[in-house]
Design an enzyme around this catalytic site. Structure first.
Site, PDB file in Angstrom:
ATOM      1  N   ARG A 166      12.295  -3.217   5.281  1.00  0.00           N
ATOM      2  CA  ARG A 166      11.441  -4.011   4.366  1.00  0.00           C
ATOM      3  C   ARG A 166      11.446  -5.498   4.773  1.00  0.00           C
ATOM      4  O   ARG A 166      11.535  -6.390   3.917  1.00  0.00           O
ATOM      5  CB  ARG A 166      11.924  -3.881   2.915  1.00  0.00           C
ATOM      6  N   SER A 239       8.863  -0.744  -6.172  1.00  0.00           N
ATOM      7  CA  SER A 239      10.312  -0.989  -6.213  1.00  0.00           C
ATOM      8  C   SER A 239      10.546  -2.486  -6.359  1.00  0.00           C
ATOM      9  O   SER A 239      10.027  -3.268  -5.565  1.00  0.00           O
ATOM     10  CB  SER A 239      10.966  -0.530  -4.910  1.00  0.00           C
ATOM     11  N   GLU A 335      12.504  -7.393  -3.953  1.00  0.00           N
ATOM     12  CA  GLU A 335      11.559  -7.020  -2.887  1.00  0.00           C
ATOM     13  C   GLU A 335      10.233  -7.796  -2.973  1.00  0.00           C
ATOM     14  O   GLU A 335       9.757  -8.312  -1.963  1.00  0.00           O
ATOM     15  CB  GLU A 335      11.301  -5.512  -2.919  1.00  0.00           C
TER      16      GLU A 335
HETATM   17  P1  FAD Z   1       0.277  -8.936  -1.701  1.00  0.00           P
HETATM   18  O1  FAD Z   1       1.113  -8.511  -2.853  1.00  0.00           O
HETATM   19  O2  FAD Z   1      -1.072  -9.470  -1.994  1.00  0.00           O
HETATM   20  O3  FAD Z   1       1.086  -9.985  -0.821  1.00  0.00           O
HETATM   21  C1  FAD Z   1       2.435  -9.736  -0.495  1.00  0.00           C
HETATM   22  C2  FAD Z   1       2.916 -10.861   0.424  1.00  0.00           C
HETATM   23  O4  FAD Z   1       2.207 -10.820   1.658  1.00  0.00           O
HETATM   24  C3  FAD Z   1       2.651 -12.255  -0.139  1.00  0.00           C
HETATM   25  O5  FAD Z   1       3.708 -13.083   0.255  1.00  0.00           O
HETATM   26  C4  FAD Z   1       1.365 -12.698   0.534  1.00  0.00           C
HETATM   27  O6  FAD Z   1       1.285 -14.094   0.661  1.00  0.00           O
HETATM   28  C5  FAD Z   1       1.492 -12.038   1.894  1.00  0.00           C
HETATM   29  N1  FAD Z   1       0.203 -11.653   2.520  1.00  0.00           N
HETATM   30  C6  FAD Z   1      -0.742 -10.836   1.990  1.00  0.00           C
HETATM   31  N2  FAD Z   1      -1.743 -10.672   2.876  1.00  0.00           N
HETATM   32  C7  FAD Z   1      -1.427 -11.413   3.967  1.00  0.00           C
HETATM   33  C8  FAD Z   1      -2.074 -11.667   5.227  1.00  0.00           C
HETATM   34  N3  FAD Z   1      -3.250 -11.107   5.541  1.00  0.00           N
HETATM   35  N4  FAD Z   1      -1.473 -12.511   6.101  1.00  0.00           N
HETATM   36  C9  FAD Z   1      -0.285 -13.084   5.803  1.00  0.00           C
HETATM   37  N5  FAD Z   1       0.374 -12.876   4.644  1.00  0.00           N
HETATM   38  C10 FAD Z   1      -0.192 -12.053   3.731  1.00  0.00           C
HETATM   39  N6  FAD Z   1       5.871  -0.887  -0.508  1.00  0.00           N
HETATM   40  C11 FAD Z   1       6.454  -0.106   0.444  1.00  0.00           C
HETATM   41  O7  FAD Z   1       6.924  -0.633   1.465  1.00  0.00           O
HETATM   42  N7  FAD Z   1       6.538   1.242   0.296  1.00  0.00           N
HETATM   43  C12 FAD Z   1       6.051   1.881  -0.776  1.00  0.00           C
HETATM   44  O8  FAD Z   1       6.128   3.098  -0.855  1.00  0.00           O
HETATM   45  C13 FAD Z   1       5.447   1.091  -1.810  1.00  0.00           C
HETATM   46  N8  FAD Z   1       5.001   1.687  -2.948  1.00  0.00           N
HETATM   47  C14 FAD Z   1       4.459   0.914  -3.936  1.00  0.00           C
HETATM   48  C15 FAD Z   1       4.035   1.550  -5.110  1.00  0.00           C
HETATM   49  C16 FAD Z   1       3.477   0.799  -6.143  1.00  0.00           C
HETATM   50  C17 FAD Z   1       3.002   1.495  -7.396  1.00  0.00           C
HETATM   51  C18 FAD Z   1       3.333  -0.614  -5.993  1.00  0.00           C
HETATM   52  C19 FAD Z   1       2.692  -1.413  -7.082  1.00  0.00           C
HETATM   53  C20 FAD Z   1       3.780  -1.244  -4.849  1.00  0.00           C
HETATM   54  C21 FAD Z   1       4.350  -0.493  -3.805  1.00  0.00           C
HETATM   55  N9  FAD Z   1       4.818  -1.073  -2.622  1.00  0.00           N
HETATM   56  C22 FAD Z   1       5.376  -0.316  -1.629  1.00  0.00           C
HETATM   57  C23 FAD Z   1       4.747  -2.535  -2.447  1.00  0.00           C
HETATM   58  C24 FAD Z   1       3.366  -3.025  -1.910  1.00  0.00           C
HETATM   59  O9  FAD Z   1       2.350  -2.101  -2.201  1.00  0.00           O
HETATM   60  C25 FAD Z   1       3.369  -3.266  -0.402  1.00  0.00           C
HETATM   61  O10 FAD Z   1       4.361  -4.203  -0.061  1.00  0.00           O
HETATM   62  C26 FAD Z   1       2.028  -3.755   0.114  1.00  0.00           C
HETATM   63  O11 FAD Z   1       2.034  -3.830   1.518  1.00  0.00           O
HETATM   64  C27 FAD Z   1       1.617  -5.132  -0.448  1.00  0.00           C
HETATM   65  O12 FAD Z   1       0.278  -5.352  -0.051  1.00  0.00           O
HETATM   66  P2  FAD Z   1      -0.652  -6.382  -0.829  1.00  0.00           P
HETATM   67  O13 FAD Z   1      -1.925  -6.475  -0.060  1.00  0.00           O
HETATM   68  O14 FAD Z   1      -0.777  -5.985  -2.241  1.00  0.00           O
HETATM   69  O15 FAD Z   1       0.175  -7.718  -0.663  1.00  0.00           O
HETATM   70  P1  NAP Z   2      13.754   8.928  -3.834  1.00  0.00           P
HETATM   71  O1  NAP Z   2      13.164  10.071  -3.085  1.00  0.00           O
HETATM   72  O2  NAP Z   2      14.078   9.092  -5.274  1.00  0.00           O
HETATM   73  O3  NAP Z   2      15.046   8.427  -3.073  1.00  0.00           O
HETATM   74  C1  NAP Z   2      15.773   7.293  -3.550  1.00  0.00           C
HETATM   75  C2  NAP Z   2      16.120   6.384  -2.397  1.00  0.00           C
HETATM   76  O4  NAP Z   2      17.018   7.045  -1.517  1.00  0.00           O
HETATM   77  C3  NAP Z   2      14.891   6.033  -1.605  1.00  0.00           C
HETATM   78  O5  NAP Z   2      14.515   4.742  -1.956  1.00  0.00           O
HETATM   79  C4  NAP Z   2      15.274   6.203  -0.148  1.00  0.00           C
HETATM   80  O6  NAP Z   2      15.357   5.011   0.578  1.00  0.00           O
HETATM   81  C5  NAP Z   2      16.631   6.864  -0.176  1.00  0.00           C
HETATM   82  N1  NAP Z   2      16.477   8.186   0.495  1.00  0.00           N
HETATM   83  C6  NAP Z   2      16.107   9.358  -0.054  1.00  0.00           C
HETATM   84  N2  NAP Z   2      16.125  10.341   0.868  1.00  0.00           N
HETATM   85  C7  NAP Z   2      16.502   9.767   2.030  1.00  0.00           C
HETATM   86  C8  NAP Z   2      16.708  10.237   3.334  1.00  0.00           C
HETATM   87  N3  NAP Z   2      16.534  11.532   3.646  1.00  0.00           N
HETATM   88  N4  NAP Z   2      17.079   9.351   4.287  1.00  0.00           N
HETATM   89  C9  NAP Z   2      17.264   8.052   3.996  1.00  0.00           C
HETATM   90  N5  NAP Z   2      17.069   7.530   2.756  1.00  0.00           N
HETATM   91  C10 NAP Z   2      16.718   8.383   1.796  1.00  0.00           C
HETATM   92  O7  NAP Z   2      12.786   7.665  -3.659  1.00  0.00           O
HETATM   93  P2  NAP Z   2      11.512   7.216  -4.474  1.00  0.00           P
HETATM   94  O8  NAP Z   2      11.863   6.049  -5.279  1.00  0.00           O
HETATM   95  O9  NAP Z   2      10.863   8.408  -5.125  1.00  0.00           O
HETATM   96  O10 NAP Z   2      10.559   6.727  -3.293  1.00  0.00           O
HETATM   97  C11 NAP Z   2      10.109   7.624  -2.298  1.00  0.00           C
HETATM   98  C12 NAP Z   2       9.753   6.836  -1.049  1.00  0.00           C
HETATM   99  O11 NAP Z   2       8.679   5.939  -1.336  1.00  0.00           O
HETATM  100  C13 NAP Z   2      10.896   5.970  -0.527  1.00  0.00           C
HETATM  101  O12 NAP Z   2      10.840   5.952   0.872  1.00  0.00           O
HETATM  102  C14 NAP Z   2      10.603   4.608  -1.097  1.00  0.00           C
HETATM  103  O13 NAP Z   2      11.079   3.567  -0.277  1.00  0.00           O
HETATM  104  C15 NAP Z   2       9.080   4.606  -1.144  1.00  0.00           C
HETATM  105  N6  NAP Z   2       8.613   3.764  -2.250  1.00  0.00           N
HETATM  106  C16 NAP Z   2       8.673   2.422  -2.077  1.00  0.00           C
HETATM  107  C17 NAP Z   2       8.227   1.575  -3.082  1.00  0.00           C
HETATM  108  C18 NAP Z   2       8.236   0.094  -2.879  1.00  0.00           C
HETATM  109  O14 NAP Z   2       7.645  -0.622  -3.680  1.00  0.00           O
HETATM  110  N7  NAP Z   2       8.846  -0.402  -1.843  1.00  0.00           N
HETATM  111  C19 NAP Z   2       7.746   2.093  -4.274  1.00  0.00           C
HETATM  112  C20 NAP Z   2       7.740   3.470  -4.416  1.00  0.00           C
HETATM  113  C21 NAP Z   2       8.172   4.307  -3.396  1.00  0.00           C
HETATM  114  P3  NAP Z   2      14.116   4.300   1.286  1.00  0.00           P
HETATM  115  O15 NAP Z   2      13.477   3.485   0.245  1.00  0.00           O
HETATM  116  O16 NAP Z   2      14.793   3.497   2.337  1.00  0.00           O
HETATM  117  O17 NAP Z   2      13.198   5.358   1.855  1.00  0.00           O
END
Ligand code: FAD
Ligand code: NAP
Length: 339
Positions: A166, A239, A335
């Site tokens: 991340r 998250s 995050e």
């Molecule tokens: P924004 O929120 O608009 O911006 C985020 C940051 O990036 C800010 O600092 C902004 O200034 C910068 N930024 C945006 N666009 C640019 C650009 N073009 N150039 C330079 N900087 C820029 N994340 C995960 O990694 N995995 C997931 O599974 C995941 N699941 C999610 C589920 C939900 C329900 C939600 C609400 C969020 C989730 N996220 C997840 C987090 C998020 O969706 C991601 O981080 C996504 O990439 C953010 O994109 P955005 O366009 O909305 O960015």
């Molecule tokens: P989950 O399946 O309930 O698992 C909980 C956490 O354990 C996850 O965050 C994941 O880490 C870790 N995990 C589970 N299985 C794993 C494996 N086999 N190897 C290594 N790590 C493992 O997770 P969840 O909350 O439902 O999310 C599912 C996936 O979507 C995850 O990858 C999560 O990161 C992603 N997600 C991200 C966001 C966001 O905003 N960043 C929001 C929703 C979902 P990791 O997160 O490192 O994978």
């Protein structure tokens, strides 16, 4: 058409937490020219620039005294193809999930595990988005960014981006790089990643023993829809904390006190913990203070029940961080990007 700059615009529709703060100035950038115009405007009026995409990884704690530029550039194209790989380029403003679907429709695999993540293509490298065992670094080819300090374009290779968990070089230099377009290395020969817990199980339940990338995408969409609140119904930024990566010694201590703790060993000997598990153990799941709360089903997700301010959400986050540090000796890192 030249850049349209509006003043005193509510950012409520532009952040998935639904926090109601105002931007002093607001514009949408549909092209590189718009982006350059926004930079020139910001310099001419001595007002900072804040670039956003879908607003799904932001916590806005106060009115924003900047020119907020929402990336709205569109375009998806295959820029190279041979028998091994296809390089697909997408503009920064392309919404992420429809982009994933477009690649699958083109017969290109690689992004299926990243289905249904909100946001835009341009923000995806920012935190090396990841889900279900795949991160964009695994399919990343290169990107083009504008250096806000010099106005020059720069190409970033995989190594240049310094992707981590991340994390990326961009996350540490948010005011410098404006990502214009990103290229991904995809393939017509699918190498599926099904090892992440519920994915294979879901496919098995459906009787799918030879899944296609589309099957994987559909399974992941179904799992996500069941587990995660839809920001259109309940404000959230996914998250709220990163999963902490701790030393093997601290993990052993926690395991002694909490035998149920699940740890994922890392290549460097450290162990990744599920932050959601820690928060749930500490009793925060479903907690609500006014309109700021911890989701009932997913402790890692902070939610806005309606009128919570960014500061109320931040205050809840700080209380959780303090509690987890006291109970487990683990520091939780936020995050979403805080403004
Ligand atoms: P924004 O929120 O608009 O911006 C985020 C940051 O990036 C800010 O600092 C902004 O200034 C910068 N930024 C945006 N666009 C640019 C650009 N073009 N150039 C330079 N900087 C820029 N994340 C995960 O990694 N995995 C997931 O599974 C995941 N699941 C999610 C589920 C939900 C329900 C939600 C609400 C969020 C989730 N996220 C997840 C987090 C998020 O969706 C991601 O981080 C996504 O990439 C953010 O994109 P955005 O366009 O909305 O960015
Ligand atoms: P989950 O399946 O309930 O698992 C909980 C956490 O354990 C996850 O965050 C994941 O880490 C870790 N995990 C589970 N299985 C794993 C494996 N086999 N190897 C290594 N790590 C493992 O997770 P969840 O909350 O439902 O999310 C599912 C996936 O979507 C995850 O990858 C999560 O990161 C992603 N997600 C991200 C966001 C966001 O905003 N960043 C929001 C929703 C979902 P990791 O997160 O490192 O994978």
């Amino acid at each position: 058409m030249s850049l349209q700059v509006q003043s005193a615009i509510s950012l409520k529709p532009f952040n998935t937490f639904g926090v109601d703060v105002q931007a002093r100035l607001f514009a949408e950038a549909h092209s590189d020219d718009d982006v350059r115009e926004a930079l020139a405007y910001s310099a001419r009026h001595d007002v900072p620039l804040l670039v956003i995409g879908g607003g799904s990884n932001l916590l806005l704690s106060a009115d924003v005294q900047s020119l907020v530029v929402r990336m709205a550039s569109r375009g998806i194209r295959i820029v190279h193809e041979d028998c091994l790989e296809s390089i697909v380029e997408a503009e920064a403003g392309e919404p992420w999930h429809p982009f994933v679907q477009s690649c699958l429709e083109l017969g290109l695999a690689g992004l299926e595990n990243l289905s249904l993540i909100p946001g835009t293509v341009g923000a995806a490298p920012m935190q090396n988005i990841g889900a279900y065992g795949v991160e964009i670094k695994d399919v990343f080819h290169s990107l083009t960014a504008l250096d806000r300090e010099t106005g020059e374009l720069r190409e970033f290779s995989l190594q240049d981006c310094a992707f981590g968990y991340r994390d990326s070089v961009f996350k540490h230099q948010v005011a410098r790089w404006l990502i214009l377009r990103v290229r991904f290395k995809l393939s017509r020969v699918a190498r599926l990643h099904l090892e992440y817990g519920p994915v294979r199980q879901r496919l098995d339940e459906q009787g799918i023993d030879r899944p296609t990338p589309f099957d994987v995408s559909r399974a992941i969409c179904a799992i996500r829809s069941e587990k995660l609140p839809d920001p259109a119904m309940l404000g959230n930024a996914g998250s709220f904390f990163k999963n902490p990566i701790i030393t093997a010694e601290l993990y052993a201590t926690i395991k002694q006190q909490h035998p149920g703790v699940v740890g994922y060993p890392q290549d460097d000997g450290r162990v990744k913990l599920a932050a959601g598990w820690l928060i749930e153990q500490a009793g925060w799941k479903g907690y609500r203070d006014g309109d700021a709360g911890v989701h009932k089903l997913q402790s890692l997700v902070l939610v806005n029940y309606g009128q919570a301010s960014g500061l109320q959400l931040l205050s809840l986050a700080r209380r959780i961080q303090t509690d987890i540090a006291e109970r487990f000796g683990v520091e939780l890192e936020m995050e979403p990007n805080l403004y």
